[in-house]
Design an enzyme around this catalytic site. Structure first.
Site, PDB file in Angstrom:
ATOM      1  N   THR A 133      15.418 -44.023  -6.760  1.00 33.05           N
ATOM      2  CA  THR A 133      16.182 -42.780  -6.651  1.00 33.05           C
ATOM      3  C   THR A 133      17.674 -42.976  -6.890  1.00 33.05           C
ATOM      4  OG1 THR A 133      16.502 -43.074  -4.264  1.00 33.05           O
ATOM      5  CG2 THR A 133      14.523 -41.885  -4.977  1.00 33.05           C
TER       6      THR A 133
ATOM      7  N   CYS B  67      -2.352  -3.715   7.226  1.00 35.63           N
ATOM      8  CA  CYS B  67      -1.959  -3.906   8.627  1.00 35.63           C
ATOM      9  C   CYS B  67      -2.415  -2.718   9.470  1.00 35.63           C
ATOM     10  CB  CYS B  67      -0.452  -4.106   8.732  1.00 35.63           C
ATOM     11  SG  CYS B  67       0.542  -2.735   8.116  1.00 35.63           S
TER      12      CYS B  67
ATOM     13  N   CYS C  55      -0.354   0.307   7.511  1.00 34.59           N
ATOM     14  CA  CYS C  55      -0.813   0.686   6.173  1.00 34.59           C
ATOM     15  C   CYS C  55      -2.243   1.205   6.196  1.00 34.59           C
ATOM     16  CB  CYS C  55      -0.708  -0.504   5.236  1.00 34.59           C
ATOM     17  SG  CYS C  55       0.992  -1.004   4.897  1.00 34.59           S
TER      18      CYS C  55
ATOM     19  N   ARG D  37      14.112 -23.904  -4.289  1.00 38.96           N
ATOM     20  CA  ARG D  37      15.011 -23.464  -3.219  1.00 38.96           C
ATOM     21  C   ARG D  37      14.894 -21.951  -3.010  1.00 38.96           C
ATOM     22  NH1 ARG D  37      20.733 -26.690  -4.367  1.00 38.96           N
ATOM     23  NH2 ARG D  37      19.935 -28.820  -4.067  1.00 38.96           N
TER      24      ARG D  37
ATOM     25  N   GLU E 129       0.825  -1.210   0.000  1.00 37.60           N
ATOM     26  CA  GLU E 129       0.000   0.000   0.000  1.00 37.60           C
ATOM     27  C   GLU E 129       0.859   1.259   0.000  1.00 37.60           C
ATOM     28  OE1 GLU E 129      -2.108  -3.024   2.781  1.00 37.60           O
ATOM     29  OE2 GLU E 129      -0.083  -2.583   2.044  1.00 37.60           O
TER      30      GLU E 129
ATOM     31  N   GLY F 120      17.255 -37.866   1.604  1.00 39.93           N
ATOM     32  CA  GLY F 120      17.133 -39.251   1.209  1.00 39.93           C
ATOM     33  C   GLY F 120      15.781 -39.840   1.578  1.00 39.93           C
TER      34      GLY F 120
ATOM     35  N   ASP G  43      26.547 -37.097  -1.467  1.00 41.13           N
ATOM     36  CA  ASP G  43      26.430 -36.333  -2.705  1.00 41.13           C
ATOM     37  C   ASP G  43      27.355 -35.128  -2.752  1.00 41.13           C
ATOM     38  OD1 ASP G  43      24.433 -38.101  -3.389  1.00 41.13           O
ATOM     39  OD2 ASP G  43      22.817 -36.805  -2.699  1.00 41.13           O
TER      40      ASP G  43
END
Length: 390
Positions: free
Chosen positions: A172, A86, A95, A195, A59, A321, A211
């Site tokens: 997998t 808010c 706001c 991610r 806003e 895993g 890994d």
């Protein structure tokens, strides 16, 4: 109750809110459109979205945009905002008061604030100031934007996505552990997007050790997102590793990147001060264990999620895993599964997608509702939500 015109401008506000998808967390994604109808014809006079915690809300940004165009057009305008304005002082002023001070005469909110302590107060403040305040327009679309924020406010837990990748026959890795690469480069780039929108990534020590994983957002693999965001605006999620046997060491590649890491270990006799000396961006927390139905002692995952929620982290991605991923699903702690399925067949000796040792009968099987299926490269991405067994 709402006109076709109202729907149009709220849809624009939701589109604006999506621009903060990768930057606002842990704050909600919010968009705002200001419309003036003084001449009998609608005119957008300002728009904005919340970009980052600590900076102006949607806003405030929309009002600033309107003032650049023509300050006098703000009085009597309608504000379309995807979340109830808010009503309290936080890192920024309320706001609702900003809209009142600006002379806005109507506010349409897609949804009320999910925080039970403040829910409805912003709309009440507006109404008491003589502003017509309404809510509920495109509510489902607005809620979809902020599942993590809503769950944190209503359940004091983060929204948990479990990312999985497997062959067509649900494997997998090969029996010897070989797994690079089952899925396509396009699928792996798509994981970078997952991610980037997460506050935290949870993994297990096995994944880090086997890994040599870094579990970071790689800017070079964000594709079209590079055109929409600056590299410095894409924050690295907190990397959370469950290491109940204290196998991690500071020499691992995982610790070469300077971004926050939280190592979760068990409450054992060994005090924290006797554990390895980590880089300054690494924190170690010891949590209690619980025994599952087959007598295995594991980190209390509910306590882990509560710990993350207390830090304000509202969207969590589990990349791990079969055992840890299965534990989140088995304990009904996962909200959503994202499965990348590759057009490969790896045979019966391959490693399973998830391990859930307490599932002993078909009646105990976890039920899913498929929300989306689409191709990613040569793979298929399936998005599904966990549902209660009936």
């Amino acid at each position: 109750m709402f006109s076709q015109t109202d729907h149009h401008y709220m849809a624009l506000a939701i589109k604006l809110a999506k621009q903060g998808h990768y930057t606002t967390s842990p704050n909600p994604r919010v968009g705002c459109v200001l419309v003036n109808n003084a001449t009998g014809k609608d005119k957008i006079i300002g728009s904005g979205f919340h970009q980052k915690a600590g900076q102006g809300h949607a806003e405030v940004n929309a009002l600033a945009d309107a003032r650049l165009n023509n300050d006098s057009l703000i009085k009597g305008a309608t504000a379309y905002v995807t979340l109830e304005p808010c009503s309290h002082f936080g890192r920024t002023p309320p706001c609702a008061q900003a809209l009142i001070n600006a002379g806005i005469t109507r506010v349409v909110a897609a949804m009320v604030d999910p925080n039970p302590e403040v829910s409805g107060r912003g709309l009440t403040m507006l109404a008491q100031a003589g502003i017509k305040a309404e809510s509920g327009l495109l509510e489902n679309e607005a809620k979809t934007l902020n599942r993590g924020f809503i769950k944190l406010m209503t359940q004091a837990l983060p929204y948990v996505r479990v990312k999985l990748a497997a062959s067509l026959d649900g494997k997998t890795a090969m029996k010897n552990g070989e797994s690079k690469w089952i899925t396509s480069p396009e699928a792996r780039k798509d994981v970078q997007r997952l991610r980037a929108e997460s506050c935290a990534i949870i993994s297990g020590a096995d994944s880090i050790l086997s890994d040599n994983a870094k579990m970071t957002v790689r800017w070079s693999e964000l594709g079209e997102l590079q055109q929409c965001y600056k590299e410095e605006d894409i924050r690295q999620p907190l990397r959370v590793v469950i290491d109940s046997q204290n196998r991690l060491t500071p020499e691992l590649t995982f610790f070469n990147i300077n971004s926050p890491i939280l190592i979760i270990s068990t409450l054992k006799e060994q005090p924290l001060e006797n554990l390895p000396k980590w880089p300054h961006f690494v924190e170690q927390v010891q949590l209690p264990t619980i025994k599952n139905n087959v007598g295995q002692s594991k980190i209390n995952l509910t306590k882990l999620l509560t710990t993350l929620a207390e830090r304000g982290l509202n969207e969590v991605l589990v990349e791990s895993g079969a055992n840890l991923a299965g534990a989140f699903i088995e304990q009904n702690l996962a909200d959503e599964l994202i499965l990348y399925q590759a057009p490969k067949l790896m045979g019966g000796d391959g490693k399973n997608l998830v391990e859930m040792p307490t599932i002993m009968a078909l009646s105990q099987a976890k039920s899913l509702k498929i929300m989306d299926v689409r191709p990613v490269g040569c793979d298929i991405r399936i998005t599904a939500r966990l549902t209660k067994n009936t």
